[in-house]
Design a protein around this motif. Structure first.
Motif, PDB file in Angstrom:
ATOM      1  N   ALA A  49      32.088  62.415 -69.232  1.00 31.77           N
ATOM      2  CA  ALA A  49      30.984  62.561 -68.271  1.00 31.77           C
ATOM      3  C   ALA A  49      31.449  62.213 -66.859  1.00 31.77           C
ATOM      4  O   ALA A  49      31.091  62.905 -65.892  1.00 31.77           O
ATOM      5  CB  ALA A  49      29.813  61.678 -68.680  1.00 31.77           C
ATOM      6  N   GLY A  50      32.240  61.163 -66.723  1.00 35.44           N
ATOM      7  CA  GLY A  50      32.760  60.809 -65.399  1.00 35.44           C
ATOM      8  C   GLY A  50      33.621  61.915 -64.805  1.00 35.44           C
ATOM      9  O   GLY A  50      33.484  62.270 -63.630  1.00 35.44           O
ATOM     10  N   ILE A  51      34.481  62.473 -65.630  1.00 33.24           N
ATOM     11  CA  ILE A  51      35.343  63.562 -65.153  1.00 33.24           C
ATOM     12  C   ILE A  51      34.508  64.798 -64.807  1.00 33.24           C
ATOM     13  O   ILE A  51      34.737  65.452 -63.779  1.00 33.24           O
ATOM     14  CB  ILE A  51      36.420  63.890 -66.207  1.00 33.24           C
ATOM     15  N   ILE A  59      33.861  70.561 -56.824  1.00 35.16           N
ATOM     16  CA  ILE A  59      33.682  72.011 -56.667  1.00 35.16           C
ATOM     17  C   ILE A  59      32.584  72.291 -55.642  1.00 35.16           C
ATOM     18  O   ILE A  59      32.706  73.197 -54.799  1.00 35.16           O
ATOM     19  CB  ILE A  59      33.338  72.663 -58.030  1.00 35.16           C
ATOM     20  N   GLY A  60      31.503  71.524 -55.722  1.00 31.53           N
ATOM     21  CA  GLY A  60      30.406  71.714 -54.770  1.00 31.53           C
ATOM     22  C   GLY A  60      30.847  71.484 -53.334  1.00 31.53           C
ATOM     23  O   GLY A  60      30.516  72.267 -52.437  1.00 31.53           O
ATOM     24  N   LEU A  61      31.593  70.413 -53.100  1.00 31.15           N
ATOM     25  CA  LEU A  61      32.071  70.133 -51.742  1.00 31.15           C
ATOM     26  C   LEU A  61      33.104  71.159 -51.290  1.00 31.15           C
ATOM     27  O   LEU A  61      33.120  71.551 -50.118  1.00 31.15           O
ATOM     28  CB  LEU A  61      32.652  68.716 -51.667  1.00 31.15           C
ATOM     29  N   ASP A  62      33.986  71.571 -52.200  1.00 28.35           N
ATOM     30  CA  ASP A  62      34.958  72.604 -51.841  1.00 28.35           C
ATOM     31  C   ASP A  62      34.266  73.908 -51.466  1.00 28.35           C
ATOM     32  O   ASP A  62      34.670  74.589 -50.514  1.00 28.35           O
ATOM     33  CB  ASP A  62      35.933  72.855 -53.011  1.00 28.35           C
ATOM     34  N   THR A  63      33.236  74.273 -52.177  1.00 23.95           N
ATOM     35  CA  THR A  63      32.488  75.492 -51.860  1.00 23.95           C
ATOM     36  C   THR A  63      31.760  75.344 -50.528  1.00 23.95           C
ATOM     37  O   THR A  63      31.752  76.261 -49.710  1.00 23.95           O
ATOM     38  CB  THR A  63      31.467  75.804 -52.983  1.00 23.95           C
ATOM     39  N   PRO A  69      41.077  73.375 -53.483  1.00 20.88           N
ATOM     40  CA  PRO A  69      41.408  72.379 -54.508  1.00 20.88           C
ATOM     41  C   PRO A  69      41.305  70.917 -54.061  1.00 20.88           C
ATOM     42  O   PRO A  69      41.377  70.030 -54.886  1.00 20.88           O
ATOM     43  CB  PRO A  69      42.839  72.718 -54.871  1.00 20.88           C
ATOM     44  N   ILE A  70      41.130  70.661 -52.771  1.00 19.09           N
ATOM     45  CA  ILE A  70      41.264  69.288 -52.282  1.00 19.09           C
ATOM     46  C   ILE A  70      40.196  68.363 -52.860  1.00 19.09           C
ATOM     47  O   ILE A  70      40.505  67.347 -53.490  1.00 19.09           O
ATOM     48  CB  ILE A  70      41.219  69.265 -50.735  1.00 19.09           C
ATOM     49  N   PHE A  71      38.926  68.678 -52.643  1.00 16.35           N
ATOM     50  CA  PHE A  71      37.857  67.792 -53.105  1.00 16.35           C
ATOM     51  C   PHE A  71      37.739  67.794 -54.626  1.00 16.35           C
ATOM     52  O   PHE A  71      37.382  66.781 -55.223  1.00 16.35           O
ATOM     53  CB  PHE A  71      36.523  68.179 -52.458  1.00 16.35           C
ATOM     54  N   MET A  72      38.041  68.930 -55.241  1.00 13.43           N
ATOM     55  CA  MET A  72      37.972  68.995 -56.696  1.00 13.43           C
ATOM     56  C   MET A  72      38.963  68.009 -57.311  1.00 13.43           C
ATOM     57  O   MET A  72      38.607  67.217 -58.189  1.00 13.43           O
ATOM     58  CB  MET A  72      38.272  70.405 -57.196  1.00 13.43           C
ATOM     59  N   VAL A  73      40.193  68.024 -56.864  1.00 10.53           N
ATOM     60  CA  VAL A  73      41.213  67.113 -57.396  1.00 10.53           C
ATOM     61  C   VAL A  73      40.836  65.667 -57.095  1.00 10.53           C
ATOM     62  O   VAL A  73      40.919  64.793 -57.973  1.00 10.53           O
ATOM     63  CB  VAL A  73      42.607  67.460 -56.814  1.00 10.53           C
ATOM     64  N   LEU A  74      40.408  65.410 -55.870  1.00 10.11           N
ATOM     65  CA  LEU A  74      40.045  64.057 -55.471  1.00 10.11           C
ATOM     66  C   LEU A  74      38.896  63.508 -56.329  1.00 10.11           C
ATOM     67  O   LEU A  74      38.967  62.404 -56.859  1.00 10.11           O
ATOM     68  CB  LEU A  74      39.658  64.035 -53.984  1.00 10.11           C
ATOM     69  N   PHE A  75      37.856  64.302 -56.516  1.00 11.27           N
ATOM     70  CA  PHE A  75      36.702  63.820 -57.259  1.00 11.27           C
ATOM     71  C   PHE A  75      36.935  63.802 -58.769  1.00 11.27           C
ATOM     72  O   PHE A  75      36.310  63.009 -59.479  1.00 11.27           O
ATOM     73  CB  PHE A  75      35.448  64.620 -56.888  1.00 11.27           C
ATOM     74  N   PHE A  80      37.550  60.167 -63.186  1.00  9.49           N
ATOM     75  CA  PHE A  80      38.369  59.559 -64.231  1.00  9.49           C
ATOM     76  C   PHE A  80      38.368  58.038 -64.099  1.00  9.49           C
ATOM     77  O   PHE A  80      38.184  57.320 -65.079  1.00  9.49           O
ATOM     78  CB  PHE A  80      39.800  60.107 -64.168  1.00  9.49           C
ATOM     79  N   VAL A  81      38.542  57.565 -62.874  1.00 11.42           N
ATOM     80  CA  VAL A  81      38.532  56.111 -62.634  1.00 11.42           C
ATOM     81  C   VAL A  81      37.166  55.524 -63.003  1.00 11.42           C
ATOM     82  O   VAL A  81      37.081  54.477 -63.655  1.00 11.42           O
ATOM     83  CB  VAL A  81      38.902  55.801 -61.165  1.00 11.42           C
TER      84      VAL A  81
END
Length: 112
Positions: A49-51, A59-63, A69-75, A80-81
């Protein structure tokens, strides 16, 4: 017909009544066999659920901002954390419950 009740008959009647009551009472619930599996699934779901939430926000922020890929990878990493932290909190709760059960059992054994 005697005036005084017969103590033996009363004792027999009380035993029969007590036996009938015990037969009607539901059996005490035993600890579920799959309780450890339930805890494991809870932890897995918390991590996923966290991931997933991190992925959705990323994805929402990237769109929204036009960066792919920046915000998707970051979030995803932040999700995960957050999932791992939630899993650790759950593990701590389970450990505290287990310790409390052991202390209760030890206290009961001392009384007996």
């Amino acid at each position: 017909m005697p005036d005084a009740p017969d103590p033996e008959r009363l004792k027999t009647l009380e035993d029969r009544i007590e036996g009938a009551r015990k037969a009607q009472e539901p059996a005490p619930r035993k600890e579920e066999h799959y309780s450890q599996a339930q805890h494991a699934w809870r932890m897995v779901i918390e991590l996923v659920a966290g991931i997933a939430i991190g992925f959705g926000i990323g994805i929402g922020l990237d769109t929204l901002f036009g960066t792919k890929p920046i915000f998707m990878v970051l979030f995803i990493l932040l999700g995960f954390v957050a999932g791992v932290r939630t899993m650790l909190r759950t593990a701590k709760e389970i450990q505290e419950e287990h310790v409390a059960e052991q202390q209760n059992a030890a206290t009961r054994d001392k009384r007996d």
